[in-house]
Design an enzyme around this catalytic site. Structure first.
Site, PDB file in Angstrom:
ATOM      1  N   ASP A  79       0.871  -1.176   0.000  1.00 59.88           N
ATOM      2  CA  ASP A  79       0.000   0.000   0.000  1.00 59.88           C
ATOM      3  C   ASP A  79       0.906   1.222   0.000  1.00 59.88           C
ATOM      4  O   ASP A  79       2.110   1.123   0.248  1.00 59.88           O
ATOM      5  CB  ASP A  79      -0.952  -0.010   1.206  1.00 59.88           C
ATOM      6  CG  ASP A  79      -2.157   0.908   0.976  1.00 59.88           C
ATOM      7  OD1 ASP A  79      -2.106   1.730   0.037  1.00 59.88           O
ATOM      8  OD2 ASP A  79      -3.134   0.827   1.741  1.00 59.88           O
TER       9      ASP A  79
HETATM   10  C1  BGC Z   1      -4.983   3.388   0.088  1.00 59.99           C
HETATM   11  C2  BGC Z   1      -5.135   2.394  -1.040  1.00 59.99           C
HETATM   12  C3  BGC Z   1      -4.967   3.097  -2.364  1.00 59.99           C
HETATM   13  C4  BGC Z   1      -3.616   3.763  -2.381  1.00 59.99           C
HETATM   14  C5  BGC Z   1      -3.297   4.474  -3.672  1.00 59.99           C
HETATM   15  C6  BGC Z   1      -3.719   4.201  -0.033  1.00 59.99           C
HETATM   16  O1  BGC Z   1      -3.695   5.250   0.873  1.00 59.99           O
HETATM   17  O2  BGC Z   1      -5.009   2.721   1.326  1.00 59.99           O
HETATM   18  O3  BGC Z   1      -6.393   1.774  -0.975  1.00 59.99           O
HETATM   19  O4  BGC Z   1      -5.126   2.194  -3.410  1.00 59.99           O
HETATM   20  O5  BGC Z   1      -3.569   4.717  -1.326  1.00 59.99           O
HETATM   21  O6  BGC Z   1      -4.102   5.549  -3.860  1.00 59.99           O
END
Ligand code: BGC
Length: 767
Positions: free
Chosen positions: A257
């Protein structure tokens, strides 16, 4: 050597390309090309600029014919910047129904079609992977991201996710099933240690992912921010290698993530754990991998294994295959799928006969509630989408030929303009999730003077009150102001119901929320309640289809609606034990202390209906519940062995009412008493009928693999189905069982790796 002599990547020469790569190139391929997350804060000139507003990339190595690939959020549609510098062309994307709404269709074929449309928009906008589906469990109704997730039940989650994934991937684009795993809260998500038993982890938090991996092989999986039993998911070998690859046979890549470098975890350990792509990626991580190999801390074989997986992923992508992206998806076709899937996911919670409004019985409606005019199509944070338009209630009713009060329209429109300006002026500049870029905001409901309500009674045939709730990434929901109704909403419901009922006119409440709210204290007042979720950009049309009876509601809840938020067993440990040190940072000066911030899963396997049904607690609306405008009868089921490894359940569902409609047969299984404690019942199969005409029947046949009846036996590190007589309880909610049948099932065991052992004894709720 000339450039022409370099091998150029093809699906059949991955080993050759791997051999030709330098250490620097290999390290580069494992680290994302930074992110474009904040459009006005973008990394300019990097690969992330490929598609403005996309979340990240995997880097290109042109020498070897390796293109960059583009990763975009997700999951309710493609989240990219709707406008770009230097052009008047727009890049809006269809806002499809959010996860809770999609799952509430209980219709895997329909979800598959939504997936196809999303996959198509992903590649038409020159992206390779959509960062979804969101698959975490609704452990507690207050999780800020429940709207992106499907259910409190892992089986339903896995089946819906697999259908979505197959749909997206059928288009030649990829998914990232997220957030792997046990990421059921937003509070301190990047530090919290989820202390959970191996059994609850395997049976609940991992099971949906397992089903999705086995049934749809997602191209990518995103590891979560949190820790599980003392280890961050992103560097967790047990999770990313033993469970995911050895136990389940996962073939794709894992990406982190969006965190970059974090305290207490090295990129080396993430590579070793089996994390193939660091997102959004920082140059320091590339250097760390290179230095790690040179110093002997990181084996070249680990790097090669991950690079090989990256190459296998890249050759599947639209970028590699030179897909000619049009930047012009078919909004008309996708709007139709959105409208239909939302209408099937909306749940009719109450109806005293007031709905549907047949034969133009209702010509004029008094439309209350600010979200009637500023309809929430989706949630906030990375899960938001920038659609070309949103059909609100006013517009939806208008298109159905129903007028609304101009006086109320004027009041609410002025209020919304005022509230928006006030919000912009007052929002906390450091709170990124308060930026309009991250989705629509919810403004507090206003009081409407009873004199005004009484005036509306004179002209309107019925009233609608929309109760809106917004939520999203980074923050969990507040009980008093977000789960419960605020005083102004309560007063609105009372005043409108009193005034309209005095004149014999009906009142319908529309819940425009991504997750569960309190209903028990006010649900007796209105005539009908529709939970519309955040149904995407066609929301007002989907709701009008249901109000007018053009579509008969067939959505069913995928989570229990408790009487009070605190009724869930998880509430005692949500969001858990928090401990902070102060620090001047973006989020206002405090940070959680890793190791001191944890959530004990004392409720263990008793999440959602597994708790309420086993311990006999009252609920507002049970799991699986949803009304229809017609009635259905379930026949006596036939339950028999299907070969050695499966049970076949068939049941005839008959439409016994006077209008056509669809029904969901839900099969809950009650296990015999055995060595392992079991919940009272668990969902093990479901099927939805086609549209049945009055009097028409359909036979639904469902197959339950015996391995799915198993519980996780920690002592033996195995799945164990104990021999005995199992009861198959079939109905249309966990609390409404229409028919049962029994079958003797033989024992079944399946060994797993030994993984994710808790670091300290857990207090566990017992029956
Ligand atoms: C989120 C993810 C997301 C990623 C990219 C993160 O903060 O938890 O779900 O896909 O950002 O935007």
């Amino acid at each position: 050597m000339t450039t022409n002599a370099q091998p150029q990547l093809r699906p059949d020469n991955i080993e050759e390309v791997l051999k030709a790569m330098t250490l620097e190139e290999k390290a580069k391929l494992l680290v994302g090309g930074a992110n474009n997350f904040f459009s006005d804060n973008a990394v300019v000139g990097g690969e992330a600029d490929l598609v403005a507003g996309a979340a990240g990339t995997s880097p290109a190595i042109p020498r070897l014919g390796i293109p960059a690939t583009v990763l975009t959020d997700g999951p309710a549609g493609v989240r990219i910047d709707p406008t770009r510098k230097g052009t008047t062309k727009t890049y809006y994307a269809t806002a499809f129904p959010i996860g809770s709404c999609l799952a509430s269709t209980w219709n895997t074929e329909l979800v598959n079609r939504v997936g196809q449309a999303i996959g198509n928009e992903t590649k038409e906008y020159r992206c390779d992977v959509i960062l979804g589906p969101g698959m975490n469990l609704h452990r507690n109704p207050l999780c800020g991201r429940n709207f992106e997730y499907y259910s409190e039940d892992p089986f339903l989650t896995g089946k819906i996710a697999a259908a979505y994934i197959r749909g997206v991937q059928s288009q030649g684009a990829g998914v990232s099933a997220k957030h792997f795993a046990v990421n059921s809260q937003e509070t301190d998500r990047t530090a919290v240690d989820e202390r959970v038993s191996q059994r609850a982890a395997r049976e609940l938090y991992l099971r949906g992912f397992e089903i999705a991996v086995r049934e749809s092989q997602p191209w990518t999986i995103m590891s979560s921010y949190n820790q599980i039993n003392g280890q961050y998911s992103m560097g967790n070998h047990d999770l990313l290698t033993k469970i995911l690859r050895q136990d389940w046979g996962y073939q794709g890549i894992v990406m982190t993530d969006w965190i970059g470098i974090r305290d207490g975890l090295t990129t080396i350990s993430e590579v070793q754990a089996g994390n193939d792509l660091m997102e959004p990626g920082q140059p320091a991580q590339v250097n760390e991998i290179i230095a790690g190999v040179k110093s002997g801390q990181l084996a070249m074989a680990d790097v090669d294994r991950n690079v090989r997986r990256m190459l296998e992923y890249i050759v599947k992508t639209p970028s590699f295959n030179h897909y000619p992206a049009s930047n012009a998806p078919d909004f008309v076709a996708h709007a139709a799928i959105t409208r239909q899937s939302a209408a099937e996911g909306i749940v009719l919670l109450k109806n005293n006969g007031a709905l549907p409004w047949k034969d133009a019985a209702v010509k004029t409606v008094a439309l209350f509630g600010e979200n009637s005019y500023d309809f929430l199509s989706g949630g906030t944070g990375s899960g938001c989408v920038h659609p070309p338009y949103v059909v609100d209630m006013l517009e939806g009713l208008k298109q159905a030929g129903i007028c609304s009060s101009p006086v109320l329209t004027d009041i609410y429109r002025k209020y919304i303009a005022f509230a928006r300006a006030k919000f912009q002026a007052e929002r906390h500049p450091a709170k990124w999730y308060q930026r309009e870029y991250f989705g629509q905001q919810k403004y507090p409901e206003i009081a409407i003077d009873p004199i005004c309500v009484n005036n509306e009674v004179q002209t309107a045939d019925a009233a609608i009150i929309t109760i809106g709730r917004q939520a999203g990434e980074g923050v969990d929901r507040d009980i008093d102001t977000e789960f419960n109704l605020i005083p102004a909403e309560r007063a609105l419901i009372m005043d409108v119901c009193n005034a309209f009922h005095a004149a014999g006119k009906p009142v319908v409440v529309i819940i425009n929320s991504g997750s569960v709210i309190e209903t028990a204290s006010w649900r007796d007042y209105p005539d009908a309640i529709l939970c519309a979720w955040q149904p995407g950009m066609e929301g007002g049309n989907s709701i009008a289809d249901l109000l007018t009876g053009k579509v008969n509601p067939s959505g069913k809840l995928t989570m229990t609606w408790p009487i009070a938020a605190t009724d869930h067993a998880s509430s005692r440990n949500f969001p858990g034990q928090l401990d902070y040190y102060t620090f001047k940072d973006l989020y206002g000066g405090k940070r959680p202390i890793p190791g001191h911030t944890y959530t004990n899963h004392e409720e263990d396997i008793y999440v959602g209906y597994r708790f309420f049904d086993t311990f006999g607690r009252d609920v507002a609306y049970p799991f699986g519940y949803g009304l229809s405008y017609t009635t259905f009868a379930f026949s006596k089921p036939v339950v028999k062995a299907k070969g050695k490894d499966a049970v076949e359940v068939s049941i005839t569902v008959k439409n016994t009412g006077s209008v056509s409609g669809k029904e969901v047969a839900q099969v809950y299984v009650q296990a015999p008493n055995g060595r392992l404690e079991k919940p009272a019942q668990e969902l093990k199969a479901f099927a939805k009928t086609r549209e049945l005409q009055p009097g028409e029947s359909e036979v639904l046949t469902m197959t339950i693999p015996v391995r799915l009846l198993a519980s996780f036996d920690e002592a033996g590190s195995q799945w164990l189905t104990e021999a005995g007589t199992y009861t198959f309880r079939i109905g249309n909610s966990s609390r409404h069982i229409a028919a049962t049948a029994q079958l003797k099932v033989a024992a079944y065991t399946e060994k797993t790796t030994q993984a994710l052992a808790p670091q300290q004894p857990l207090n566990r709720l017992k029956q």
